[in-house]
Design an enzyme around this catalytic site. Structure first.
Site, PDB file in Angstrom:
ATOM      1  N   ARG A 259       4.215   6.204  -5.688  1.00 51.40           N
ATOM      2  CA  ARG A 259       5.183   6.569  -6.715  1.00 51.40           C
ATOM      3  C   ARG A 259       4.735   6.318  -8.056  1.00 51.40           C
ATOM      4  NH1 ARG A 259       8.915   1.947  -6.764  1.00 51.40           N
ATOM      5  NH2 ARG A 259       8.161   1.709  -9.155  1.00 51.40           N
ATOM      6  N   HIS A 263      11.092   3.238  -9.888  1.00 47.44           N
ATOM      7  CA  HIS A 263      11.745   3.526  -8.811  1.00 47.44           C
ATOM      8  C   HIS A 263      12.964   4.564  -9.005  1.00 47.44           C
ATOM      9  CE1 HIS A 263      14.127   3.164  -5.237  1.00 47.44           C
ATOM     10  NE2 HIS A 263      15.203   2.580  -5.932  1.00 47.44           N
ATOM     11  N   TYR A 272       6.191  -5.580 -12.188  1.00 42.30           N
ATOM     12  CA  TYR A 272       5.633  -6.206 -10.963  1.00 42.30           C
ATOM     13  C   TYR A 272       4.453  -5.497 -10.311  1.00 42.30           C
ATOM     14  CZ  TYR A 272       8.561  -2.153  -9.464  1.00 42.30           C
ATOM     15  OH  TYR A 272       9.069  -0.822  -9.588  1.00 42.30           O
TER      16      TYR A 272
HETATM   17  C1  LIG Z   1      20.919   0.290   3.455  1.00 41.39           C
HETATM   18  C2  LIG Z   1      20.574   0.028   1.922  1.00 41.39           C
HETATM   19  N1  LIG Z   1      19.969  -1.035   1.471  1.00 41.39           N
HETATM   20  C3  LIG Z   1      19.649  -1.419   0.451  1.00 41.39           C
HETATM   21  C4  LIG Z   1      19.730  -0.299  -0.523  1.00 41.39           C
HETATM   22  C5  LIG Z   1      19.019  -0.421  -2.073  1.00 41.39           C
HETATM   23  N2  LIG Z   1      17.891   0.416  -2.137  1.00 41.39           N
HETATM   24  C6  LIG Z   1      17.914   1.601  -2.870  1.00 41.39           C
HETATM   25  S1  LIG Z   1      16.224   2.284  -2.837  1.00 41.39           S
HETATM   26  C7  LIG Z   1      15.522   0.799  -1.679  1.00 41.39           C
HETATM   27  C8  LIG Z   1      14.276   1.084  -1.838  1.00 41.39           C
HETATM   28  C9  LIG Z   1      13.459   1.973  -0.841  1.00 41.39           C
HETATM   29  O1  LIG Z   1      12.457   2.135  -0.777  1.00 41.39           O
HETATM   30  P1  LIG Z   1      11.552   3.082   0.351  1.00 41.39           P
HETATM   31  O2  LIG Z   1      12.461   3.393   1.372  1.00 41.39           O
HETATM   32  O3  LIG Z   1       9.980   2.700   0.156  1.00 41.39           O
HETATM   33  O4  LIG Z   1      12.046   4.499  -0.619  1.00 41.39           O
HETATM   34  P2  LIG Z   1      11.424   4.971  -2.178  1.00 41.39           P
HETATM   35  O5  LIG Z   1      12.297   4.659  -3.016  1.00 41.39           O
HETATM   36  O6  LIG Z   1      10.174   4.141  -2.598  1.00 41.39           O
HETATM   37  O7  LIG Z   1      11.222   6.475  -1.897  1.00 41.39           O
HETATM   38  C10 LIG Z   1      16.556  -0.049  -1.654  1.00 41.39           C
HETATM   39  C11 LIG Z   1      16.259  -1.613  -1.207  1.00 41.39           C
HETATM   40  C12 LIG Z   1      20.320   1.160  -0.155  1.00 41.39           C
HETATM   41  N3  LIG Z   1      20.317   2.096  -1.056  1.00 41.39           N
HETATM   42  N4  LIG Z   1      20.718   1.159   0.996  1.00 41.39           N
END
Ligand SMILES: Cc1ncc(C[n+]2csc(CCOP(=O)(O)OP(=O)(O)O)c2C)c(N)n1
Ligand SMILES: [Mg+2]
Length: 372
Positions: A259, A263, A272
């Site tokens: 990435r 985010h 971070y």
């Molecule tokens: C069930 C749930 N828990 C928490 C969140 C908050 N949240 C949004 S994105 C994220 C991190 C996701 O990281 P990753 O799976 O690595 O995907 P990336 O954003 O890096 O593509 C979190 C914790 C959410 N959207 N859904």
């Protein structure tokens, strides 16, 4: 009694075109010239689209959103390897795949401006694209269910699901893999391992060396690939799709990417992570790599690239104009319309409370009426 080995496993990594453009000709799939060019154009459209949406967000013209930026190869390859009636079950990180499946940038722009129209698929002949869904890992359960339905109906369609590295820590991820394996349904699970889940690095949320090895527990093929190698992604995801279509069940693919930016627009990664970590990933990003590959095949050059970018810019300008004509039609209570699909006393009570709150908070109401 001595112990005996019941099974042993290996976890494989695959790359077809490396960062320096060196091609493994034994693995290189035969992809028609038009498809190669269409995939490249699609990645550039997604990249420029992300850049423009970032500007719109910074100007307050759309709300918070997460970019596909730097990860275009994975969803592009998947979308091009799919058949029109397969299921594309994405989260929020697959803009390039959505565009390849027939959405226009008006879809995400509308969604991120709060307009329900954003979830309506244009008539592209590829209607089976589920809307942007930010409930991480839920995509895997939805895809397993869709694939189960496909099997029950005797269809030859496949569901391709996407999630991130962080999502693999969710129970939904494991439940979906378990059911897909138990029922042997036609689904391909693609993990975009971009190393970060917002501010949490992968090493802080799992001890396993790879995500691909999680397939072993569910007795399905698992493979780690270079997710910035478009040709390699097309080969691996395409083979997994055909494996599923032939009735051989699910596959888990861990695609390694990075990435490069924040985010979402609500995030500041400088809080971070260190620039030293990010820097080496810029030359590995997929668009520059694919451009070199096309140039080596005499299919592309800088002039064509400039023309493509000018064309895309004009296309996006027109789309933004079209989108903003409609942006004033924001209906702040639209979500209440869709909770059950029919009126329900509880949702109507909540709708009334929401309207009351808008009245009480004139500052918030003013924002809505400006269409922001
Ligand atoms: C069930 C749930 N828990 C928490 C969140 C908050 N949240 C949004 S994105 C994220 C991190 C996701 O990281 P990753 O799976 O690595 O995907 P990336 O954003 O890096 O593509 C979190 C914790 C959410 N959207 N859904
Ligand atoms: Mg991630």
């Amino acid at each position: 009694m001595p112990t005996k080995t019941l099974a042993s496993y290996e976890v494989r990594y695959q790359q077809v075109v490396d960062e320096n453009g060196k091609v493994d000709t034994k693995l290189e799939p035969k992809i028609p010239k038009d498809t190669l060019l269409a995939m490249y154009r699609n990645m550039v459209l997604s990249r420029v689209g992300d850049e423009r949406m970032l500007n719109l967000q910074r100007q307050g013209r759309i709300g918070t959103f997460g970019m596909c930026f730097g990860q275009e190869a994975i969803p592009t390859a998947a979308a091009f390897a799919m058949q029109p009636d397969d299921w594309f079950v994405g989260s929020y990180r697959e803009l390039a795949g959505r565009l390849a499946r027939g959405e226009t940038l008006r879809n995400p722009m509308s969604i991120y401006a709060g307009l329900e129209e954003g979830i309506v698929m244009p008539d592209s002949g590829m209607p089976r694209t589920t809307p942007i869904n930010i409930i991480i890992a839920s995509q895997y359960l939805h895809a397993t269910g869709l694939a189960y339905a496909s099997k029950l109906k005797g269809e030859k369609t496949v569901a391709v699901a996407f999630c991130g590295d962080g999502a693999t820590s969710q129970g939904d991820f494991h439940e979906a893999l378990n059911f897909a394996s138990t029922w042997q349904v036609p689904v391909v699970f693609v993990v975009q391992n971009n190393h970060w889940a917002i501010s949490v690095p992968l090493r802080k949320q799992m001890h396993s060396k790879t995500i691909a090895q999680k397939a072993i527990a569910y007795d399905m093929p698992g493979l780690q690939i270079d997710g910035n190698d478009l040709i390699g992604c097309y080969k691996a995801i395409g083979e997994a799709i055909e494996h599923a279509r032939a009735g051989n069940g699910p596959t888990l693919i861990e695609a390694i990417t990075y990435r490069l930016l924040m985010h979402t627009t609500a995030d500041d990664p400088t809080k971070y992570r260190n620039e030293d970590e990010v820097k080496p990933w810029w030359p590995r990003e997929p668009i520059g790599r694919m451009k070199k590959y096309l140039e080596s095949k005499k299919l592309w050059n800088d002039k064509k690239d400039e023309e493509l970018r000018a064309d895309i810019k004009a296309q996006i300008d027109a789309m933004i104009e079209d989108f903003e004509k409609n942006a004033g039609n924001f209906k702040p209570d639209a979500p209440f319309d869709f909770v059950y699909g029919t009126d329900h006393a509880l949702t109507e009570e909540q709708r009334a409370a929401f309207h009351q709150r808008l009245k009480d908070r004139a500052d918030v109401a003013a924002r809505y009426s400006e269409g922001n």
